[in-house]
Design an enzyme around this catalytic site. Structure first.
Site, PDB file in Angstrom:
ATOM      1  N   HIS A 197       0.840  -1.204   0.000  1.00 30.53           N
ATOM      2  CA  HIS A 197       0.000   0.000   0.000  1.00 30.53           C
ATOM      3  C   HIS A 197       0.870   1.247   0.000  1.00 30.53           C
ATOM      4  O   HIS A 197       2.014   1.221   0.455  1.00 30.53           O
ATOM      5  CB  HIS A 197      -0.926   0.033   1.211  1.00 30.53           C
ATOM      6  CG  HIS A 197      -0.215  -0.193   2.518  1.00 30.53           C
ATOM      7  ND1 HIS A 197       0.126  -1.443   2.962  1.00 30.53           N
ATOM      8  CD2 HIS A 197       0.223   0.668   3.467  1.00 30.53           C
ATOM      9  CE1 HIS A 197       0.748  -1.356   4.129  1.00 30.53           C
ATOM     10  NE2 HIS A 197       0.830  -0.068   4.460  1.00 30.53           N
ATOM     11  N   HIS A 239       0.889   5.169   1.473  1.00 32.29           N
ATOM     12  CA  HIS A 239       0.306   6.144   2.384  1.00 32.29           C
ATOM     13  C   HIS A 239       0.337   7.499   1.678  1.00 32.29           C
ATOM     14  O   HIS A 239       1.371   7.870   1.110  1.00 32.29           O
ATOM     15  CB  HIS A 239       1.150   6.282   3.651  1.00 32.29           C
ATOM     16  CG  HIS A 239       1.275   5.039   4.472  1.00 32.29           C
ATOM     17  ND1 HIS A 239       0.511   4.811   5.589  1.00 32.29           N
ATOM     18  CD2 HIS A 239       2.082   3.951   4.349  1.00 32.29           C
ATOM     19  CE1 HIS A 239       0.846   3.641   6.125  1.00 32.29           C
ATOM     20  NE2 HIS A 239       1.806   3.109   5.390  1.00 32.29           N
TER      21      HIS A 239
HETATM   22  P1  5GP Z   1       2.235  -0.056   7.245  1.00 33.39           P
HETATM   23  O1  5GP Z   1       2.833  -0.052   8.624  1.00 33.39           O
HETATM   24  O2  5GP Z   1       1.960  -1.474   6.809  1.00 33.39           O
HETATM   25  O3  5GP Z   1       3.019   0.739   6.244  1.00 33.39           O
HETATM   26  O4  5GP Z   1       0.859   0.705   7.332  1.00 33.39           O
HETATM   27  C1  5GP Z   1      -0.321   0.105   7.765  1.00 33.39           C
HETATM   28  C2  5GP Z   1      -1.300   1.221   8.040  1.00 33.39           C
HETATM   29  O5  5GP Z   1      -2.566   0.655   8.201  1.00 33.39           O
HETATM   30  C3  5GP Z   1      -0.995   2.012   9.315  1.00 33.39           C
HETATM   31  O6  5GP Z   1      -0.849   3.379   9.004  1.00 33.39           O
HETATM   32  C4  5GP Z   1      -2.208   1.743  10.209  1.00 33.39           C
HETATM   33  O7  5GP Z   1      -2.592   2.882  10.922  1.00 33.39           O
HETATM   34  C5  5GP Z   1      -3.263   1.326   9.204  1.00 33.39           C
HETATM   35  N1  5GP Z   1      -4.245   0.390   9.706  1.00 33.39           N
HETATM   36  C6  5GP Z   1      -4.032  -0.675  10.520  1.00 33.39           C
HETATM   37  N2  5GP Z   1      -5.172  -1.355  10.722  1.00 33.39           N
HETATM   38  C7  5GP Z   1      -6.129  -0.706  10.010  1.00 33.39           C
HETATM   39  C8  5GP Z   1      -7.537  -0.944   9.822  1.00 33.39           C
HETATM   40  O8  5GP Z   1      -8.134  -1.873  10.334  1.00 33.39           O
HETATM   41  N3  5GP Z   1      -8.190  -0.052   9.022  1.00 33.39           N
HETATM   42  C9  5GP Z   1      -7.563   1.011   8.432  1.00 33.39           C
HETATM   43  N4  5GP Z   1      -8.315   1.818   7.687  1.00 33.39           N
HETATM   44  N5  5GP Z   1      -6.245   1.251   8.588  1.00 33.39           N
HETATM   45  C10 5GP Z   1      -5.542   0.397   9.366  1.00 33.39           C
END
Ligand code: 5GP
Length: 138
Positions: A102, A104
């Site tokens: 993903h 951000h």
């Molecule tokens: P990563 O750490 O994988 O780059 O980012 C994962 C993102 O997903 C984080 O910014 C976290 O806040 C978000 N996130 C985690 N669980 C959920 C969820 O259940 N729903 C949504 N909308 N975002 C989530």
């Protein structure tokens, strides 16, 4: 390690978990981050099951960045942000916490960035923000 179809974003894609949707097409979904590092923090994911950028097909990557460009423009306009940050983490060693690739999209400045994936982050009215950003999509 192989793709885990029980990860949170896979569940959101199957509508088993809710999200505040900003945009969806055949290959892509965008929604509000529930632990925003700044107001308007939006996530864009491909529907293709891939853990990291390195697992994603070339066509999937090409489509994804085009959607990120469109959604980021909408976030910029909706949030009246002068600057927009893009972040894309690959692997736990980089801080990735959800194993589905993903981007951000975070309005504002890296100098005022909230903590990453922290439950202490204050989420404004995400449904209202999703609607506002969605309305700015062209
Ligand atoms: P990563 O750490 O994988 O780059 O980012 C994962 C993102 O997903 C984080 O910014 C976290 O806040 C978000 N996130 C985690 N669980 C959920 C969820 O259940 N729903 C949504 N909308 N975002 C989530």
């Amino acid at each position: 390690m192989s793709y885990d179809s029980q990860n949170i974003f896979a569940k959101i894609l199957r509508a088993e978990n809710p999200c505040n949707k900003v945009y969806e097409d055949d290959a892509t979904l965008a929604f509000m981050d529930i632990m925003p590092q700044a107001p308007g923090h939006t996530i864009v994911i491909p529907k293709e099951p891939a853990m990291t950028l390195f697992d994603l097909s070339g066509a999937g990557a090409a489509n994804l960045i085009q959607v990120v460009q469109r959604v980021a423009a909408a976030v910029k306009q909706a949030m009246q942000a002068e600057g927009i940050m893009l972040m894309q983490l690959n692997g736990a060693a980089a801080g990735q916490t959800v194993d589905h690739i993903h981007f951000h999209i975070i309005p504002g400045s890296m100098h005022n960035l909230g903590k990453h994936a922290s439950s202490g982050n204050v989420a404004d009215d995400l449904a209202a923000l999703a609607e506002k950003i969605s309305a700015c999509l062209t």
